[in-house]
Every structure is written in structure tokens, then in C-alpha cells.
Design an enzyme around this catalytic site. Structure first.
Site, PDB file in Angstrom:
ATOM      1  N   GLU A 135       0.833  -1.219   0.000  1.00  0.00           N
ATOM      2  CA  GLU A 135       0.000   0.000   0.000  1.00  0.00           C
ATOM      3  C   GLU A 135       0.857   1.255   0.000  1.00  0.00           C
ATOM      4  O   GLU A 135       1.841   1.359   0.725  1.00  0.00           O
ATOM      5  CB  GLU A 135      -0.894  -0.009   1.246  1.00  0.00           C
ATOM      6  N   ASP A 195      -5.909  -0.544 -10.136  1.00  0.00           N
ATOM      7  CA  ASP A 195      -7.316  -0.949 -10.056  1.00  0.00           C
ATOM      8  C   ASP A 195      -7.784  -1.553 -11.374  1.00  0.00           C
ATOM      9  O   ASP A 195      -8.358  -2.643 -11.415  1.00  0.00           O
ATOM     10  CB  ASP A 195      -8.198   0.241  -9.685  1.00  0.00           C
TER      11      ASP A 195
END
Length: 388
Positions: free
Chosen positions: A37, A175
Site C-alpha cells: 500500500e 485498479d
């Protein structure tokens, strides 16, 4: 489940647009990042997987150049002409598929009109990529309907371009890539800079992925994202007084430890430490999955969250409480925030026999402590976008 939704959508489609003609159906999943992340823009790896829920489209070609959009999720319906595809704030969610159509037209590809009905079961604003799912779904649908013969990575890049340039959201490519390239029972180790990727088996026998939605909108995420990027750029500049690196994630632990004193501001040094070690955790996570060592994978998830909380400071009370309560459940293997932070979701690996207890107890304690009612999604690892 997909067949049930497909049948239901056909009925709804005909109620909106009328019967007749050849109706076709498509699906694109949501995604969750398991670990890695806030390091994609630092030259690091991400480790997402596609989920088994997502966005559906039911579509029928027209004989003119009109495109009509409707969804079962909102009342908003929009009709446009292919010759006038423009961003309009009042067109709301339809700007995402409109942006994808624009990318096809910009390539000189000839399209005809169509009627399309969408339905998504990804919670909006949760950080599970409802927008990327909608974009990639539209790209795969158009590519198939009009026999454009574009490869999947091209469609992924076009979907990202639609969000960046048409909608105006500066998202990375993770994504769209996970939504487009997902593979059942596998995670994807992806270098967002080169788009080099590797499928890694994700064998979850007796274990479930639980997505826990804090139901707190990620209000600070955009401003803090830009702030963190600036801090990481500053860390690179200060390290380059001695080193010659492009990204923080070019560093291994030894080189970082030997040179971190060059970063004068402790806060900036903390940001750099997160980036370097999160990247190393992500690479180790790949190895642990290949060895089918889920317990170590869970440890790495926990370390990731703690680093995002203490060093990168992008979690916030809601996410920290959700993770803390999740880790109290004996069957929880690992739990961490996922996405930009400051709200959105956590991802947890939980033993199957503890799933009901997890949802009941974590939900109860989270609501008591925050005053917010959470939502939980027991997810499987799904396949990328396709015709169904």
C-alpha cells in the site's frame, strides 16, 4: 449467482428499453489490494486480486448513433450522441463509461449506438474499485461488440486514461489492471511502472477473505495522498546526495539503513521507511503464498497495517479500530487497511469456522466504539472482466 443476476437484468433491461433484438451480458469484478500500500508511486509492487462480485452490463446494439445509459443502482439515466461525448457533471456516474467510449473514438474506431443497463454490487466509496470495474467492463464490452481486437492491456490503459483525462481523477493503473487481468484463485504481483506482472496461487482452503467497510468516507485521502507523494519525493532527493535512485523502492533494507540519516526530517524518514519495508513485505508475501504459508502472510498483513498507521499515518481511528477488533478474533490470520486510507475498508484473512463470530463481534464492537454501522463482505477470488 451470475446467471441469476443475468436473468434478472434481462427482465429489467426489457422493461426499460423494450423487447427484441440480441441482448448480451458482461461482467467485471471489484478488486482488493492484499498488501503493498502506498508504494506504487514509489516504484514498488502491489499485490491485488479480483473479487467474485463486481459490475454487470446488459446491452443491445441500436441502428443509430445514440447511447442510452441506465443502472439498477441509481435513478439517473442519460442519453448521448456518439458525436457529442463530453464530460458533464450533471451526468454523474455515466461519465465513467462515457470516458471509455471517448477513448475508442479518439483511436478512430467507428462505433454505433447501444442501450446499456448496469448493475453493481460493489459498495460505492469503499475503496474496492467500483469506478475501475465500470470502466473496464465498458471497455471489454465495446471491444467485443464492435470487434475492435484490442488486447486486454490496451483496454486497461484506455480505462485508466478515461478516469485520468475525461473524469479528471488522477488514479494509478492498479485498479484497472486487477479488474481486467484477474485470475480465479490467484493474486497478481504487479509493478505499476513497467506493468510486468506475475500470477501467484492464492489457495484459501478453509479460509475466507472478509472485506470490512468502515462506512466512513475517505475525506482526507486525496489531500494526504498528494502530501505523502511530496514527502517521498523529498526523501529521494535527500538520499540522492550520496545515492543515485529513482524511487524509494529501489532500495534494499541494508542500503536504506546505512543512508537514512541523510533524510533530515524524522517524518519524511518515516515515510521512506514505510515505502522501503512495505515493498520488501510485498515481495516476501509472494514467496509465502508460493509456500502456502498463510500464517506468515497474515503476519505480513499485520505489519503492513502497523506501518501505515505509525510511519505513513494514513489509517485514522475507524480503520485502526476495525483492525484492532478483527485481530481479537482467534480465527483471524491477518488484518489490514486496504486502499488510500482515512476510511474505506479493511481486508482480513479469517478461518472459515470463525467467519460468523468475526462479523458479529467485530461489527458490534466497532459500532459501539465509533457510532457507525459497518458492512461486511465475504469474498472469493474472482476472474477478470469477461462476457457471460
Amino acid at each position: 449467482m451470475k446467471n441469476t443476476i443475468k436473468k434478472s437484468m434481462k427482465v429489467s433491461f426489457e422493461a426499460i428499453y423494450g423487447e427484441g433484438g440480441e441482448i448480451q451480458h458482461y461482467f467485471a469484478p471489484g478488486r482488493v489490494n492484499l498488501i503493498g500500500e502506498h508504494i506504487d508511486y514509489n516504484g514498488g509492487f502491489v499485490f491485488p486480486c479480483a473479487l467474485d462480485f463486481g459490475t454487470y452490463a446488459t446491452v443491445r446494439l441500436r441502428d443509430d448513433h445514440q447511447v442510452s445509459f441506465a443502472t439498477l443502482n441509481f435513478d439517473k439515466k442519460v442519453t448521448v450522441e456518439l458525436g457529442h461525448i463530453l464530460y458533464k457533471e450533471e451526468d454523474d456516474w455515466t461519465n465513467y463509461p462515457k470516458g471509455v467510449i471517448r477513448t475508442f473514438l479518439d483511436l478512430g474506431i467507428s462505433l454505433k449506438g447501444f442501450d446499456v443497463l448496469y448493475y453493481g454490487n460493489i459498495p460505492n466509496g469503499s475503496g474496492l474499485s467500483s469506478s475501475a470495474s465500470l470502466e473496464v467492463l465498458t471497455a471489454v464490452m465495446i471491444n467485443d461488440l464492435f470487434e475492435c481486437h484490442l488486447d486486454r492491456v490496451d483496454l486497461i490503459k484506455m480505462s485508466q486514461k478515461a478516469e485520468n483525462e475525461f473524469v479528471g481523477v488522477n488514479c494509478g493503473i492498479m485498479d484497472q489492471f486487477a479488474v481486467g487481468m484477474g485470475k480465479a484463485d490467484h493474486a497478481i504481483l504487479l509493478d505499476c511502472n513497467t506493468l510486468k506482472y506475475e500470477y501467484v496461487p492464492l489457495k484459501l482452503e478453509g479460509v475466507k477473505i472478509i472485506i470490512s467497510n468502515t462506512n466512513m468516507r475517505r475525506g482526507l485521502a486525496d489531500s494526504k495522498y498528494n502530501e505523502r507523494r511530496g514527502e517521498c519525493d523529498k526523501a529521494v532527493a535527500e538520499l540522492n546526495k550520496v545515492l543515485d535512485i529513482k524511487y524509494l523502492c529501489n532500495l534494499d533494507s541494508e542500503i536504506f539503513e546505512n543512508n537514512k540519516h541523510l533524510i533530515e526530517d524524522q517524518v519524511v524518514r518515516n515515510r521512506a521507511e514505510h515505502a522501503v519495508y512495505e515493498n520488501l513485505r510485498t515481495l516476501e508475501a509472494k514467496d509465502t503464498l508460493e509456500k502456502e504459508d498463510l500464517l506468515r502472510f497474515g503476519d505480513l498483513m499485520n505489519q503492513s497495517h502497523d506501518s501505515l498507521r505509525d510511519l505513513y499515518e494514513v489509517t485514522g481511528d475507524a480503520l485502526d479500530i476495525m483492525v484492532k477488533e478483527a485481530r481479537k478474533i482467534e480465527g483471524t490470520i491477518g488484518s489490514r487497511m486496504t486502499g488510500a486510507g482515512f476510511g474505506g475498508c479493511t481486508v482480513s484473512l479469517v478461518k472459515e469456522e470463525a467467519v460468523e463470530q468475526f462479523i458479529e463481534e467485530v461489527g458490534k464492537h466497532y459500532e459501539t466504539l465509533t457510532g457507525r454501522t459497518p458492512a461486511f463482505y465475504v469474498a472469493g477470488v474472482g476472474q477478470g472482466a469477461s462476457k457471460i
